[in-house]
Design a protein around this motif. Structure first.
Motif, PDB file in Angstrom:
ATOM      1  N   SER A  49       0.780  -1.455  -0.104  1.00  0.00           N
ATOM      2  CA  SER A  49      -0.465  -0.315  -0.010  1.00  0.00           C
ATOM      3  C   SER A  49       0.842   1.378  -0.267  1.00  0.00           C
ATOM      4  O   SER A  49       0.260   2.508  -0.666  1.00  0.00           O
ATOM      5  CB  SER A  49      -0.789   0.288   1.073  1.00  0.00           C
ATOM      6  N   GLU A  54      -2.900   7.826  -3.414  1.00  0.00           N
ATOM      7  CA  GLU A  54      -4.042   7.038  -2.342  1.00  0.00           C
ATOM      8  C   GLU A  54      -5.171   6.984  -3.285  1.00  0.00           C
ATOM      9  O   GLU A  54      -6.278   6.509  -2.831  1.00  0.00           O
ATOM     10  CB  GLU A  54      -4.453   9.079  -1.897  1.00  0.00           C
ATOM     11  N   ARG A  57      -4.913   3.120  -4.036  1.00  0.00           N
ATOM     12  CA  ARG A  57      -4.818   2.704  -3.066  1.00  0.00           C
ATOM     13  C   ARG A  57      -6.872   2.981  -2.227  1.00  0.00           C
ATOM     14  O   ARG A  57      -7.641   1.715  -1.978  1.00  0.00           O
ATOM     15  CB  ARG A  57      -5.200   2.814  -1.485  1.00  0.00           C
ATOM     16  N   VAL A 140      -3.513  -2.965   2.246  1.00  0.00           N
ATOM     17  CA  VAL A 140      -4.411  -2.094   1.251  1.00  0.00           C
ATOM     18  C   VAL A 140      -5.011  -1.474   2.101  1.00  0.00           C
ATOM     19  O   VAL A 140      -6.082  -0.256   2.536  1.00  0.00           O
ATOM     20  CB  VAL A 140      -4.751  -1.869   0.050  1.00  0.00           C
TER      21      VAL A 140
END
Length: 200
Positions: A49, A54, A57, A140
């Protein structure tokens, strides 16, 4: 794919990946996730992750919840971290995540070089979040869950900049700590917070 993963698949063993997020920050819970992926519903782009944006993810977070055979997210609280130390708290959070799965795995693949206490066989894999898809998926879920919580904490405890640094000990965070003092979610056992409490 790692040798252990290939062996488990060849034997038809149901396994999950487990990872945690939030060992380094000065505040907030440590969050762990466990995931059993569905081989018939692959998810493209899974990786550690920390290597993903962002946006990526967030997209994967939804896909994992949609396609996994089972997943669970658990935590160890700030109070537990301060009481038992962060290493034990990380292990505790991972144990809780595995135990919370709706389907019980027959083997657990854990990111890192230590194993939490589990009822079933487990293997620790260094850099597992980059090597094993189910561990990447767990990383994640854990990171997105924790990051979202830090956005909430930013609203609850304004001034520390939690939304930006997610609780890590950045220069901005340390300055805010000095100016405002620790808030409820700061880990009292962590050196920068402990030092301020000792001074006051």
């Amino acid at each position: 794919m790692t040798e252990i993963e290939a062996a488990l698949i060849a034997q038809g063993v149901l396994y999950c990946g487990v990872d945690e997020a939030g060992a380094g920050p000065l505040c907030g819970d440590v969050v762990a996730a466990a995931v059993i992926l569905d081989p018939s519903r692959p998810i493209d782009g899974l990786d550690d992750s920390k290597k993903l944006t962002e946006k990526k993810r967030e997209k994967l977070f939804e896909l994992i919840q949609e396609r996994a055979l089972a997943f669970a997210v658990a935590r160890a609280t700030v109070e537990e971290i301060d009481r038992i130390n962060i290493l034990k708290a990380r292990m505790l959070a991972m144990t809780r995540a595995v135990n919370a799965l709706a389907i019980e795995p027959h083997h657990v693949l854990v990111d890192g070089n230590r194993l939490p206490e589990l009822q079933m066989p487990a293997t620790a894999i260094v850099k597992g979040d980059s090597l094993v898809q189910s561990i990447a998926a767990a990383s994640v879920l854990a990171k997105v869950t924790r990051d979202r919580e830090m956005l909430e904490m930013d609203k609850r405890y304004p001034g520390y900049g939690f939304a930006a640094h997610k609780g890590y000990g950045t220069a901005v965070h340390l300055e805010a700590l000095k100016a405002l003092g620790p808030c409820e979610i700061h880990r009292r056992s962590y050196a920068p917070v402990k030092a301020l409490l000792t001074e006051s």
